[in-house]
Write a protein that holds these residues in place. Sequence first.
Motif, PDB file in Angstrom:
ATOM      1  N   LEU A  14     -14.724  -0.120  -2.830  1.00  0.00           N
ATOM      2  CA  LEU A  14     -14.083   0.679  -1.792  1.00  0.00           C
ATOM      3  C   LEU A  14     -15.124   1.150  -0.789  1.00  0.00           C
ATOM      4  N   HIS A  72      -6.491   2.467  -5.500  1.00  0.00           N
ATOM      5  CA  HIS A  72      -6.973   3.671  -4.835  1.00  0.00           C
ATOM      6  C   HIS A  72      -5.840   4.384  -4.098  1.00  0.00           C
ATOM      7  N   ARG A  73      -4.871   3.616  -3.557  1.00  0.00           N
ATOM      8  CA  ARG A  73      -3.729   4.231  -2.896  1.00  0.00           C
ATOM      9  C   ARG A  73      -2.848   4.969  -3.906  1.00  0.00           C
ATOM     10  N   PHE A 113      -4.715   8.116  -4.962  1.00  0.00           N
ATOM     11  CA  PHE A 113      -4.736   9.067  -3.854  1.00  0.00           C
ATOM     12  C   PHE A 113      -3.391   9.795  -3.763  1.00  0.00           C
ATOM     13  N   LEU A 161     -11.553  10.963  -3.578  1.00  0.00           N
ATOM     14  CA  LEU A 161     -10.923  10.630  -4.848  1.00  0.00           C
ATOM     15  C   LEU A 161     -11.536  11.437  -5.992  1.00  0.00           C
ATOM     16  N   ASN A 186      -2.870  -1.815  -5.295  1.00  0.00           N
ATOM     17  CA  ASN A 186      -3.831  -1.002  -4.547  1.00  0.00           C
ATOM     18  C   ASN A 186      -4.077   0.284  -5.322  1.00  0.00           C
ATOM     19  N   LYS A 222       0.830  -1.202   0.000  1.00  0.00           N
ATOM     20  CA  LYS A 222       0.000   0.000   0.000  1.00  0.00           C
ATOM     21  C   LYS A 222       0.867   1.256   0.000  1.00  0.00           C
ATOM     22  N   TYR A 248     -16.803   6.275   1.891  1.00  0.00           N
ATOM     23  CA  TYR A 248     -16.175   7.551   2.208  1.00  0.00           C
ATOM     24  C   TYR A 248     -14.956   7.859   1.337  1.00  0.00           C
ATOM     25  N   TYR A 249     -14.435   6.870   0.622  1.00  0.00           N
ATOM     26  CA  TYR A 249     -13.289   7.109  -0.252  1.00  0.00           C
ATOM     27  C   TYR A 249     -13.662   7.952  -1.473  1.00  0.00           C
ATOM     28  N   TYR A 250     -14.830   7.696  -2.030  1.00  0.00           N
ATOM     29  CA  TYR A 250     -15.186   8.254  -3.338  1.00  0.00           C
ATOM     30  C   TYR A 250     -15.244   9.781  -3.391  1.00  0.00           C
TER      31      TYR A 250
END
Length: 242
Positions: free
Chosen positions: A112, A143-144, A147, A120, A141, A19, A115-117
């Motif tokens: 995911l 999304h990591r 981000f 992002l 990963n 990650k 709360y991530y969306y």
Amino acid sequence: MSQSTEKRVNKETISKKIKDQNFINGVKAAIPIVLGYLPIGMAFGMLAVSKGLSALQATLMSIFIFAGSAQLVSIEMIASDAAVAAIVAMTFLVNLRHLLLSASLSLHLRNLPVYYYPFLGFLITDESFAVGMSKIGNQQNKHRFFFGLGLTAYLGWVSSSAIGAFLTGFINFGSSGALDFVLPAMFIVLLVMQISSKSEIIVGAFSALLSVFFALTINGSWNIILATVLASFLGVYISGSN
């Protein structure tokens, strides 16, 4: 420590390293974007202050909006005392493409936590989307990675805007009006870089003529919105007929 516990700890350690590496990969991928944002962000900060905003207001606009093209057009409309509704409508239209960008990127960011969306989605720009889509497939990963990419680009834009805004207080531009050419020149360069076909040349020329026509015939700053909408219809018509 039992063997099963040791294996679990090792898996968690490896997962954390992956990650962190994906996040670092995103940061590294954003470096060219930050270098590109530096002159544009500084120009925005200087232009915003020259149009009557304070350095703090210009910086806050970058912090909360993070949409370079919309910010640049907005400060021109604010300086010309445009109606709030016109500024909001313009911002919505200019950023409408982000719906398509988000939808495309979401295919790589499934399952995911909810709360991530929002975070992002806020970090999506034309540049981060282009770089992200070209490299995100190689990341475990995803999304990591995005981000790290988006956050670095965001910090680059905010910091460059702040530098330009606060430097304006130490630079005397006089009454030359040199900064008045920043916005048109910047958008002309961005437009030329994106044109790749005759149909796009037609749409660009049509929107320019319409904007000038409406600016001369209609009070206020609605010329940008009307030209954008009508030129978009022309672009859709040309695309559908090809």
